[in-house]
Design a protein around this motif. Structure first.
Motif, PDB file in Angstrom:
ATOM      1  N   LEU A   5       0.876  -1.168   0.000  1.00  0.00           N
ATOM      2  CA  LEU A   5       0.000   0.000   0.000  1.00  0.00           C
ATOM      3  C   LEU A   5       0.909   1.212   0.000  1.00  0.00           C
ATOM      4  N   ILE A   6       0.643   2.171  -0.875  1.00  0.00           N
ATOM      5  CA  ILE A   6       1.536   3.319  -1.002  1.00  0.00           C
ATOM      6  C   ILE A   6       0.735   4.606  -0.842  1.00  0.00           C
ATOM      7  N   ALA A   7       1.249   5.478   0.034  1.00  0.00           N
ATOM      8  CA  ALA A   7       0.676   6.801   0.245  1.00  0.00           C
ATOM      9  C   ALA A   7       1.829   7.766   0.468  1.00  0.00           C
ATOM     10  N   ALA A   8       1.597   9.050   0.210  1.00  0.00           N
ATOM     11  CA  ALA A   8       2.646  10.057   0.379  1.00  0.00           C
ATOM     12  C   ALA A   8       3.026  10.222   1.843  1.00  0.00           C
ATOM     13  N   GLY A   9       2.172   9.848   2.730  1.00  0.00           N
ATOM     14  CA  GLY A   9       2.421   9.927   4.167  1.00  0.00           C
ATOM     15  C   GLY A   9       1.138   9.561   4.879  1.00  0.00           C
ATOM     16  N   VAL A  10       1.262   9.075   6.100  1.00  0.00           N
ATOM     17  CA  VAL A  10       0.079   8.705   6.881  1.00  0.00           C
ATOM     18  C   VAL A  10       0.243   9.271   8.276  1.00  0.00           C
ATOM     19  N   ARG A  11      -0.779   9.954   8.747  1.00  0.00           N
ATOM     20  CA  ARG A  11      -0.779  10.519  10.099  1.00  0.00           C
ATOM     21  C   ARG A  11      -2.069  10.154  10.804  1.00  0.00           C
ATOM     22  N   LEU A  12      -1.937   9.995  12.099  1.00  0.00           N
ATOM     23  CA  LEU A  12      -3.104   9.808  12.952  1.00  0.00           C
ATOM     24  C   LEU A  12      -3.414  11.153  13.599  1.00  0.00           C
ATOM     25  N   SER A  13      -4.676  11.443  13.792  1.00  0.00           N
ATOM     26  CA  SER A  13      -5.046  12.655  14.523  1.00  0.00           C
ATOM     27  C   SER A  13      -6.238  12.330  15.411  1.00  0.00           C
ATOM     28  N   GLY A  14      -6.454  13.176  16.406  1.00  0.00           N
ATOM     29  CA  GLY A  14      -7.608  13.026  17.278  1.00  0.00           C
ATOM     30  C   GLY A  14      -7.510  11.898  18.282  1.00  0.00           C
TER      31      GLY A  14
ATOM     32  N   VAL B  32      -3.636   1.780  20.125  1.00  0.00           N
ATOM     33  CA  VAL B  32      -2.817   1.867  18.913  1.00  0.00           C
ATOM     34  C   VAL B  32      -1.354   1.587  19.241  1.00  0.00           C
ATOM     35  N   SER B  33      -0.868   2.162  20.312  1.00  0.00           N
ATOM     36  CA  SER B  33       0.522   1.976  20.710  1.00  0.00           C
ATOM     37  C   SER B  33       0.834   0.503  20.973  1.00  0.00           C
ATOM     38  N   ILE B  34      -0.046  -0.167  21.704  1.00  0.00           N
ATOM     39  CA  ILE B  34       0.173  -1.588  22.003  1.00  0.00           C
ATOM     40  C   ILE B  34       0.211  -2.423  20.728  1.00  0.00           C
ATOM     41  N   CYS B  35      -0.745  -2.197  19.826  1.00  0.00           N
ATOM     42  CA  CYS B  35      -0.771  -3.020  18.605  1.00  0.00           C
ATOM     43  C   CYS B  35       0.453  -2.758  17.739  1.00  0.00           C
ATOM     44  N   LEU B  36       0.897  -1.503  17.636  1.00  0.00           N
ATOM     45  CA  LEU B  36       2.068  -1.203  16.816  1.00  0.00           C
ATOM     46  C   LEU B  36       3.353  -1.730  17.447  1.00  0.00           C
ATOM     47  N   GLU B  37       3.473  -1.623  18.770  1.00  0.00           N
ATOM     48  CA  GLU B  37       4.655  -2.154  19.447  1.00  0.00           C
ATOM     49  C   GLU B  37       4.763  -3.657  19.238  1.00  0.00           C
ATOM     50  N   ARG B  38       3.642  -4.357  19.300  1.00  0.00           N
ATOM     51  CA  ARG B  38       3.655  -5.815  19.096  1.00  0.00           C
ATOM     52  C   ARG B  38       4.113  -6.190  17.696  1.00  0.00           C
ATOM     53  N   ARG B  39       3.838  -5.326  16.730  1.00  0.00           N
ATOM     54  CA  ARG B  39       4.240  -5.577  15.338  1.00  0.00           C
ATOM     55  C   ARG B  39       5.575  -4.910  14.993  1.00  0.00           C
ATOM     56  N   ASP B  40       6.187  -4.259  15.973  1.00  0.00           N
ATOM     57  CA  ASP B  40       7.440  -3.535  15.774  1.00  0.00           C
ATOM     58  C   ASP B  40       7.277  -2.478  14.681  1.00  0.00           C
ATOM     59  N   LEU B  41       6.185  -1.720  14.783  1.00  0.00           N
ATOM     60  CA  LEU B  41       5.871  -0.667  13.824  1.00  0.00           C
ATOM     61  C   LEU B  41       5.710   0.659  14.555  1.00  0.00           C
ATOM     62  N   VAL B  42       5.745   1.749  13.797  1.00  0.00           N
ATOM     63  CA  VAL B  42       5.493   3.070  14.359  1.00  0.00           C
ATOM     64  C   VAL B  42       4.532   3.831  13.462  1.00  0.00           C
ATOM     65  N   ALA B  43       3.867   4.817  14.052  1.00  0.00           N
ATOM     66  CA  ALA B  43       2.971   5.710  13.311  1.00  0.00           C
ATOM     67  C   ALA B  43       3.213   7.123  13.809  1.00  0.00           C
ATOM     68  N   VAL B  44       2.890   8.089  12.984  1.00  0.00           N
ATOM     69  CA  VAL B  44       3.004   9.486  13.373  1.00  0.00           C
ATOM     70  C   VAL B  44       1.620   9.973  13.781  1.00  0.00           C
ATOM     71  N   ALA B  45       1.575  10.651  14.924  1.00  0.00           N
ATOM     72  CA  ALA B  45       0.341  11.276  15.385  1.00  0.00           C
ATOM     73  C   ALA B  45       0.572  12.772  15.462  1.00  0.00           C
ATOM     74  N   ASN B  46      -0.436  13.522  15.077  1.00  0.00           N
ATOM     75  CA  ASN B  46      -0.349  14.976  15.143  1.00  0.00           C
ATOM     76  C   ASN B  46      -1.564  15.476  15.898  1.00  0.00           C
ATOM     77  N   ASP B  47      -1.336  15.877  17.129  1.00  0.00           N
ATOM     78  CA  ASP B  47      -2.442  16.294  17.978  1.00  0.00           C
ATOM     79  C   ASP B  47      -2.193  17.662  18.602  1.00  0.00           C
TER      80      ASP B  47
ATOM     81  N   GLY C  61       0.139  19.458  19.560  1.00  0.00           N
ATOM     82  CA  GLY C  61       1.452  19.719  20.129  1.00  0.00           C
ATOM     83  C   GLY C  61       2.583  19.365  19.184  1.00  0.00           C
ATOM     84  N   GLY C  62       2.283  19.087  17.941  1.00  0.00           N
ATOM     85  CA  GLY C  62       3.303  18.700  16.977  1.00  0.00           C
ATOM     86  C   GLY C  62       3.256  17.208  16.709  1.00  0.00           C
ATOM     87  N   ALA C  63       4.139  16.787  15.852  1.00  0.00           N
ATOM     88  CA  ALA C  63       4.181  15.379  15.452  1.00  0.00           C
ATOM     89  C   ALA C  63       4.914  14.548  16.489  1.00  0.00           C
ATOM     90  N   THR C  64       4.338  13.397  16.833  1.00  0.00           N
ATOM     91  CA  THR C  64       4.969  12.443  17.749  1.00  0.00           C
ATOM     92  C   THR C  64       4.835  11.047  17.159  1.00  0.00           C
TER      93      THR C  64
END
Length: 188
Positions: free
Chosen positions: A79-88, A97-112, A114-117
């Motif tokens: 799957l290809i996208a220019a970028g993916v962010r989570l918000s809200g 979300v954090s638990i599921c991504l940690e289990r898969r050894d993945l990361v996501a960007v969230a923008n809420d 206070g900036g991107a984390t």
């Protein structure tokens, strides 16, 4: 005079349309497939914002089937996208979300606000993402120098951030060392 950079199109995907408490893998599969269809219809140059505002909570199994599989597809290049962010994200949804991504050894960007984390992050990738934010536009050698790591390590870290949709990569002019060189920036 430099040509003006055009902005990539943005696809905003509101998850609240599927409910405020999200559970079951079957429901998550339907949400993920809906988003994947929209991404495919909009093209690879589209940035994606997955808006979780209004979602009170989700189970870890829902998060895994929806976002874990989505980010796995991004990392694999299926799957290809220019970028993916989570918000809200709220405290409940961020934890799932954090638990599921940690289990898969993945990361996501969230923008809420206070900036991107990074969510589901490792400390190493958090350090890398912070450096990319600080430097703005960089090459792997710039990152290696900034973090006092090897260029290969910098490349590996940047690759993980690109796979997560947190950082964009574009080819720069051919380097004077004879190889391909890339420039990295944070996804808009």
């Amino acid at each position: 005079m430099k040509p003006e950079k055009t902005m990539d199109p943005v696809l905003e995907f509101a998850v609240k349309q599927f409910g405020t408490f999200l559970a079951t893998r079957g429901r998550a599969r339907a949400v993920r497939e809906s988003l994947e269809a929209e991404i495919a219809a909009n093209g690879a140059e589209t940035a994606v914002v997955i808006c979780l505002a209004g979602v009170d909570a989700m189970t870890i199994s829902f998060a895994d089937e929806f976002l874990g599989r989505l980010y796995s597809s991004l990392a694999a290049g299926d799957l290809i996208a220019a970028g993916v962010r989570l918000s809200g994200l709220n405290e409940e949804t961020r934890e799932a979300v954090s638990i599921c991504l940690e289990r898969r050894d993945l990361v996501a960007v969230a923008n809420d606000g206070g900036g991107a984390t990074l969510v589901g992050r490792t400390e190493v990738l958090q350090e890398t993402f912070a450096a990319v934010l600080r430097l703005g536009e960089l090459r792997a050698l710039d990152l290696a120098e900034a973090l006092s790591i090897t260029p290969q390590n910098a490349n590996n870290r940047l690759k993980r951030l690109v796979e997560a949709g947190a950082v964009q990569r574009r080819q720069a002019a051919v380097s004077n060392r004879g190889g391909r060189e890339f420039v990295y920036t944070v996804c808009a």
